[in-house]
Design a protein around this motif. Structure first.
Motif: not given
Length: 314
Positions: A168-197
């Motif tokens: 993140a561009s500022w010192p952030a915790t995982l709970d603070e990320i959703p409002e400022n999150y940008v999804f970088v498309d690294w391909g279908p495998e990443f998309l699947h694992a990302h959705a699970l985790e």
């Protein structure tokens, strides 16, 4: 024979479509059709069966494909060898995706020039399909990419297990990320694992298919994204990006693809210098992963494709 006709034939054969071939060659569909017609007229044989579904090689087309590949290869070898500047003895062209040039491809070039000063090097940029086409045609002899597409006459080896980490561009915790999150498309495998985790981050409202280049977007805004550890090390050192504690990591392998007929002296030099650069990249990446483990309360989980795959980097 017009070499452009041969390239067009190979593009239609590879894509199975005049439309797709025109997109890749940056010409109109009518131009592709005209080139193929001229080639067929010269050979006196029909090379493709046209239909609404696309274009399929005839038996004559399949036979000609072998010769077309040889013609392109010979042409490229001649063009590159004749174009070698005075004082250089051999030539090598490397193709890589944008994200793989900074801090990997450029360092590799430095190492090769230091080891083999008489080697003339040319760098090409492109997505995997473009680099693969160049490899098949002999325009490029070695390619660096994330998702290799093997063809006859090509072989691949893993260079590095790239680690994607949440920053993140500022010192952030995982709970603070959703409002400022940008999804970088690294391909279908990443998309699947990302959705699970990270199910809370599956619909951020902004998706970038820019690879590591997305770092330039993130550092200038209040934003967060998954980026390669080796790529963002300098941003971390400068305090422009910050690791997010307890965020899972995702592996994303980098591959090198080689033409099997590459000059042996060049191959030896390229392989040895790539090993040196690989070691440097490992050091950069491990430093980032160690920092992430130090600030995380538990093990940094690494998942790709299956939620039970992980590696503890401590």
């Amino acid at each position: 024979m017009d070499i452009q006709l041969i390239r067009t034939f190979l593009e239609v054969a590879a894509t199975g479509s005049f439309v797709n071939a025109s997109d890749r060659l940056y010409v109109t569909q009518s131009a592709v059709s005209l080139r193929i017609q001229r080639l067929e007229d010269s050979l006196g044989k029909q090379l493709f069966i046209r239909s609404k579904a696309g274009a399929e090689l005839t038996s004559a087309g399949r036979e000609f494909e072998r010769y077309a590949l040889s013609l392109i290869k010979i042409w490229e070898e001649a063009r590159q060898q004749i174009g070698v500047p005075e004082g250089y003895t051999k030539s090598l062209t490397i193709g890589a995706q944008y994200s793989l040039w900074p801090r990997l491809g450029f360092r590799w070039i430095d190492q090769m020039q230091a080891t083999m000063p008489t080697l003339n090097i040319r760098a090409e940029l492109g997505m995997p399909d473009r680099i693969t086409r160049f490899l098949v045609e002999g325009v490029v002899q070695i390619g660096l990419m994330y998702n290799p597409q093997l063809r006859p006459g090509l072989s691949a080896s893993k260079v590095l297990e790239e680690e994607l980490v949440l920053v993140a561009s500022w010192p952030a915790t995982l709970d603070e990320i959703p409002e400022n999150y940008v999804f970088v498309d690294w391909g279908p495998e990443f998309l699947h694992a990302h959705a699970l985790e990270l199910p809370d981050l599956t619909n951020p409202g902004l998706t970038l298919s820019l690879g590591a280049m997305a770092a330039d977007y993130i550092v200038n805004r209040r934003a967060a994204a998954y980026l390669p550890a080796r790529y963002i090390k300098r941003y971390l050192d400068e305090g422009r990006l910050h690791l997010v504690p307890d965020a899972p990591m995702f592996p994303y392998p980098i591959w090198s693809v080689w033409r099997d007929d590459l000059d042996e002296e060049i191959r030896t030099t390229a392989e040895q210098t790539l090993t040196t650069v690989q070691s440097q990249m490992d050091e950069l990446q491990n430093a980032v992963l160690d920092d992430l483990n130090d600030i995380s309360s538990g093990d940094s989980i690494e998942v790709l494709g299956h939620s039970d795959e992980f590696r503890n980097h401590k």
